[in-house]
Write an enzyme that holds these catalytic residues in place. Structure first.
Site, PDB file in Angstrom:
ATOM      1  N   HIS A 153       4.133   7.315   3.767  1.00  8.52           N
ATOM      2  CA  HIS A 153       4.913   6.078   3.736  1.00  8.52           C
ATOM      3  C   HIS A 153       4.463   4.999   2.719  1.00  8.52           C
ATOM      4  O   HIS A 153       3.401   5.309   1.897  1.00  8.52           O
ATOM      5  CB  HIS A 153       5.331   5.054   4.958  1.00  8.52           C
ATOM      6  CG  HIS A 153       3.796   4.615   5.625  1.00  8.52           C
ATOM      7  ND1 HIS A 153       3.101   4.962   6.371  1.00  8.52           N
ATOM      8  CD2 HIS A 153       3.331   3.065   5.183  1.00  8.52           C
ATOM      9  CE1 HIS A 153       2.112   4.160   6.750  1.00  8.52           C
ATOM     10  NE2 HIS A 153       2.196   3.179   6.046  1.00  8.52           N
ATOM     11  N   HIS A 182       0.812  -1.270  -0.082  1.00  3.01           N
ATOM     12  CA  HIS A 182       0.091   0.050   0.006  1.00  3.01           C
ATOM     13  C   HIS A 182       0.981   1.250  -0.016  1.00  3.01           C
ATOM     14  O   HIS A 182       1.927   1.202   0.366  1.00  3.01           O
ATOM     15  CB  HIS A 182      -0.930  -0.038   1.175  1.00  3.01           C
ATOM     16  CG  HIS A 182      -0.323  -0.054   2.870  1.00  3.01           C
ATOM     17  ND1 HIS A 182      -0.105  -1.052   3.087  1.00  3.01           N
ATOM     18  CD2 HIS A 182       0.180   0.955   3.276  1.00  3.01           C
ATOM     19  CE1 HIS A 182       0.464  -0.903   4.402  1.00  3.01           C
ATOM     20  NE2 HIS A 182       0.715   0.499   4.437  1.00  3.01           N
ATOM     21  N   GLU A 231       7.551   0.857   5.192  1.00  2.53           N
ATOM     22  CA  GLU A 231       7.146  -0.094   6.060  1.00  2.53           C
ATOM     23  C   GLU A 231       7.297  -1.290   5.239  1.00  2.53           C
ATOM     24  O   GLU A 231       7.171  -1.489   4.004  1.00  2.53           O
ATOM     25  CB  GLU A 231       5.454   0.220   6.074  1.00  2.53           C
ATOM     26  CG  GLU A 231       4.661  -0.938   7.042  1.00  2.53           C
ATOM     27  CD  GLU A 231       3.442  -0.701   7.273  1.00  2.53           C
ATOM     28  OE1 GLU A 231       2.821   0.165   6.485  1.00  2.53           O
ATOM     29  OE2 GLU A 231       2.808  -1.135   8.147  1.00  2.53           O
TER      30      GLU A 231
HETATM   31 CO    CO Z   1       1.035   1.262   6.544  1.00  2.00          CO
END
Ligand code: CO
Length: 134
Positions: free
Chosen positions: A79, A7, A130
């Site tokens: 992020h 994502h 991440e």
């Molecule tokens: Co995230």
């Protein structure tokens, strides 16, 4: 080592307004808000055919995205999340290469119920990364 883009997370000053924009203007499939008290955020996931967008809004005191929104009052990309097969192996490899792991260095359970870690943006061309074990 890294696999699919899981994502892209966007910090937003108004969660419902951002969700409505994705749903009504962009015609995306928008989920319900989920509180993530361990991460200090409320998230809404937007499912795209090839990845997800995660809308982030601060939750509670000392949210990690509070300062980000102060610097970026209209919101912004916070992020990107890449999938890895083995998060401990990935972490140990990255540490040995000199990358800094944020927080305790131990994976936390993320918004999808899977272990996640964050890497220092200064070590990755200004981008907070991440990693999520899938
Ligand atoms: Co995230």
């Amino acid at each position: 080592m890294i696999g699919r883009l899981n994502h892209v997370a966007i910090a937003v000053p108004d969660l419902m307004e951002a969700a409505a924009q994705y749903e009504q203007m962009l015609g995306a499939s928008v989920g319900e808000p989920q509180d993530e008290p361990d991460h200090g955020v409320t998230v809404i996931f937007i499912e795209l055919p090839n990845t997800k967008i995660e809308l982030l809004h601060p939750l509670g005191e000392n949210s990690p995205i509070e300062a980000f929104l102060e610097k970026n009052p209209s919101g912004g990309i916070h992020h990107v999340c890449y999938e890895v097969q083995d998060i401990i192996k990935a972490r140990d490899h990255l540490s040995s290469e000199g990358a800094r792991i944020l927080g305790s260095g131990e994976p936390k359970i993320g918004a999808h119920g899977k272990p996640v870690l964050f890497l220092h943006p200064k070590d990755f061309t200004g981008t907070l990364i991440e990693l999520e074990q899938v």
